[in-house]
Enzyme design. Sequence first.
Site, PDB file in Angstrom:
ATOM      1  N   ALA A  64       0.875  -1.175   0.000  1.00  0.00           N
ATOM      2  CA  ALA A  64       0.000   0.000   0.000  1.00  0.00           C
ATOM      3  C   ALA A  64       0.912   1.224   0.000  1.00  0.00           C
ATOM      4  CB  ALA A  64      -0.885  -0.030   1.226  1.00  0.00           C
ATOM      5  N   GLY A 109       0.595  -4.897   0.995  1.00  0.00           N
ATOM      6  CA  GLY A 109      -0.632  -4.976   0.197  1.00  0.00           C
ATOM      7  C   GLY A 109      -0.419  -5.650  -1.150  1.00  0.00           C
ATOM      8  N   GLU A 112      -0.666  -9.220  -0.379  1.00  0.00           N
ATOM      9  CA  GLU A 112      -2.080  -9.479  -0.054  1.00  0.00           C
ATOM     10  C   GLU A 112      -2.925  -9.582  -1.324  1.00  0.00           C
ATOM     11  OE1 GLU A 112      -1.901  -6.132   2.916  1.00  0.00           O
ATOM     12  OE2 GLU A 112      -3.210  -7.489   4.010  1.00  0.00           O
ATOM     13  N   GLU A 132       4.610  -5.206   7.310  1.00  0.00           N
ATOM     14  CA  GLU A 132       3.889  -4.100   7.965  1.00  0.00           C
ATOM     15  C   GLU A 132       4.338  -3.844   9.397  1.00  0.00           C
ATOM     16  OE1 GLU A 132       2.500  -6.287   5.937  1.00  0.00           O
ATOM     17  OE2 GLU A 132       1.008  -5.331   4.651  1.00  0.00           O
TER      18      GLU A 132
HETATM   19  N1  CAA Z   1       4.541   3.092  -0.765  1.00  0.00           N
HETATM   20  C1  CAA Z   1       4.908   4.266  -1.332  1.00  0.00           C
HETATM   21  N2  CAA Z   1       6.031   4.403  -2.056  1.00  0.00           N
HETATM   22  C2  CAA Z   1       6.816   3.323  -2.208  1.00  0.00           C
HETATM   23  C3  CAA Z   1       6.494   2.079  -1.633  1.00  0.00           C
HETATM   24  C4  CAA Z   1       5.287   1.992  -0.891  1.00  0.00           C
HETATM   25  N3  CAA Z   1       4.879   0.852  -0.342  1.00  0.00           N
HETATM   26  N4  CAA Z   1       7.481   1.197  -1.940  1.00  0.00           N
HETATM   27  C5  CAA Z   1       8.377   1.869  -2.697  1.00  0.00           C
HETATM   28  N5  CAA Z   1       7.974   3.147  -2.850  1.00  0.00           N
HETATM   29  C6  CAA Z   1       8.648   4.229  -3.589  1.00  0.00           C
HETATM   30  C7  CAA Z   1       9.840   4.777  -2.812  1.00  0.00           C
HETATM   31  O1  CAA Z   1       9.413   5.730  -1.875  1.00  0.00           O
HETATM   32  C8  CAA Z   1      10.661   5.359  -3.943  1.00  0.00           C
HETATM   33  O2  CAA Z   1      10.069   6.568  -4.321  1.00  0.00           O
HETATM   34  P1  CAA Z   1      11.001   7.916  -4.530  1.00  0.00           P
HETATM   35  O3  CAA Z   1      11.965   7.513  -5.619  1.00  0.00           O
HETATM   36  O4  CAA Z   1      10.030   8.962  -4.935  1.00  0.00           O
HETATM   37  O5  CAA Z   1      11.675   8.143  -3.216  1.00  0.00           O
HETATM   38  C9  CAA Z   1      10.438   4.390  -5.069  1.00  0.00           C
HETATM   39  O6  CAA Z   1       9.224   3.706  -4.772  1.00  0.00           O
HETATM   40  C10 CAA Z   1      11.531   3.352  -5.221  1.00  0.00           C
HETATM   41  O7  CAA Z   1      11.663   2.696  -3.968  1.00  0.00           O
HETATM   42  P2  CAA Z   1      13.069   2.540  -3.212  1.00  0.00           P
HETATM   43  O8  CAA Z   1      13.969   3.681  -3.544  1.00  0.00           O
HETATM   44  O9  CAA Z   1      12.784   2.300  -1.771  1.00  0.00           O
HETATM   45  O10 CAA Z   1      13.657   1.227  -3.942  1.00  0.00           O
HETATM   46  P3  CAA Z   1      14.671   0.165  -3.325  1.00  0.00           P
HETATM   47  O11 CAA Z   1      15.077  -0.707  -4.447  1.00  0.00           O
HETATM   48  O12 CAA Z   1      15.731   0.830  -2.552  1.00  0.00           O
HETATM   49  O13 CAA Z   1      13.806  -0.715  -2.277  1.00  0.00           O
HETATM   50  C11 CAA Z   1      11.847  -1.935  -1.521  1.00  0.00           C
HETATM   51  C12 CAA Z   1      12.735  -1.499  -2.725  1.00  0.00           C
HETATM   52  C13 CAA Z   1      12.637  -2.893  -0.651  1.00  0.00           C
HETATM   53  C14 CAA Z   1      10.622  -2.633  -2.095  1.00  0.00           C
HETATM   54  C15 CAA Z   1      11.469  -0.676  -0.715  1.00  0.00           C
HETATM   55  O14 CAA Z   1      10.938   0.300  -1.611  1.00  0.00           O
HETATM   56  C16 CAA Z   1      10.444  -0.938   0.334  1.00  0.00           C
HETATM   57  O15 CAA Z   1      10.758  -1.500   1.375  1.00  0.00           O
HETATM   58  N6  CAA Z   1       9.177  -0.495   0.104  1.00  0.00           N
HETATM   59  C17 CAA Z   1       8.119  -0.583   1.103  1.00  0.00           C
HETATM   60  C18 CAA Z   1       7.641  -2.011   1.303  1.00  0.00           C
HETATM   61  C19 CAA Z   1       6.583  -2.051   2.404  1.00  0.00           C
HETATM   62  O16 CAA Z   1       6.867  -1.781   3.546  1.00  0.00           O
HETATM   63  N7  CAA Z   1       5.350  -2.412   2.019  1.00  0.00           N
HETATM   64  C20 CAA Z   1       4.245  -2.481   2.944  1.00  0.00           C
HETATM   65  C21 CAA Z   1       3.444  -1.202   2.861  1.00  0.00           C
HETATM   66  S1  CAA Z   1       2.229  -1.089   4.120  1.00  0.00           S
HETATM   67  C22 CAA Z   1       0.914  -1.993   3.572  1.00  0.00           C
HETATM   68  O17 CAA Z   1       0.947  -2.593   2.524  1.00  0.00           O
HETATM   69  C23 CAA Z   1      -0.296  -1.947   4.480  1.00  0.00           C
HETATM   70  C24 CAA Z   1      -1.415  -2.838   4.159  1.00  0.00           C
HETATM   71  O18 CAA Z   1      -1.329  -4.063   4.264  1.00  0.00           O
HETATM   72  C25 CAA Z   1      -2.714  -2.279   3.851  1.00  0.00           C
END
Ligand code: CAA
Length: 255
Positions: A64, A109, A112, A132
Amino acid sequence: MKNIKTNLEENTLVITINRPDKLNALNETVLTELESIIIDNRDKPNIKCVIITGEGDKAFVAGADIKEMSSFSSMDAIKYSNKGINLFNIIESYPKPIIAAVNGYALGGGLELALACHIRYISKNAILGLPEVSLGLIPGFGGTQRLRNIVGLGNAIEIITSANHIKSEDAKKLGLANKICDNVLEESIELCKKISNNSSTAIRNAIQSIVSGMNVNYYDSFSIENNLFSQLYETEDSKEGMLAFLERRKPKFKD
Ligand code: CAA
């Protein structure tokens, strides 16, 4: 559509989540657009299978949208979680097979969403997880329940509490993936072509029997199967399918 692309590969609708600069993270717009495409195509007879994938080769969906979620109140969180849960329930109970073609990260998400799909084909570079708790949250789109159903209690608690990133080989061993693919989209389309040769009516009843059966008592689930099995005797497809077998030819299903 702002964040979703679609194209038709013969009888398969390919839905691509298209926010590659944000690793295809699910914001409200993506959820709304995805729901509208899924519902609009539900009863179209020319569409026999659906594939959901992510744009680019880095991510299916990295979760998400954390930026959007960071300003939520708990009331917003209830609405947002319900929106995802409703959509993913629609996907799980969809009458046509839905394949998640997981081409990279499927986190939060994103996993999911893949868990709600009927079949998961994943690329070698796929990384799966529900991280999460590392954000001080828990999965909110049905992940706690679906992950437990798929990998069992102990594995689900380990995956969710550790926030581990799971590599493709381990995902396959855990039963999170049906197959690890060299070319995930091509192989998903091939599977859809094979599925499309079979009776859509029978496929609809098979999915309904499997999915509805999960939500009732074990012995009650057999009467669901019994009803859906016998209903098919009122269809042209069952007559044609059995006759074709007896006449040693390929069936021509009308659906
Ligand atoms: N939400 C918003 N933006 C996201 C994102 C997310 N879940 N995942 C990645 N992005 C964005 C980053 O912010 C970045 O944007 P900018 O260039 O504008 O800064 C871009 O995508 C590229 O991401 P990274 O620079 O972080 O890329 P990376 O290769 O270094 O890392 C990754 C990749 C390991 C997937 C890392 O992006 C990451 O950990 N993302 C988040 C994963 C996460 O925690 N997901 C769970 C979200 S909460 C949820 O899903 C709740 C629910 O169940 C309802």
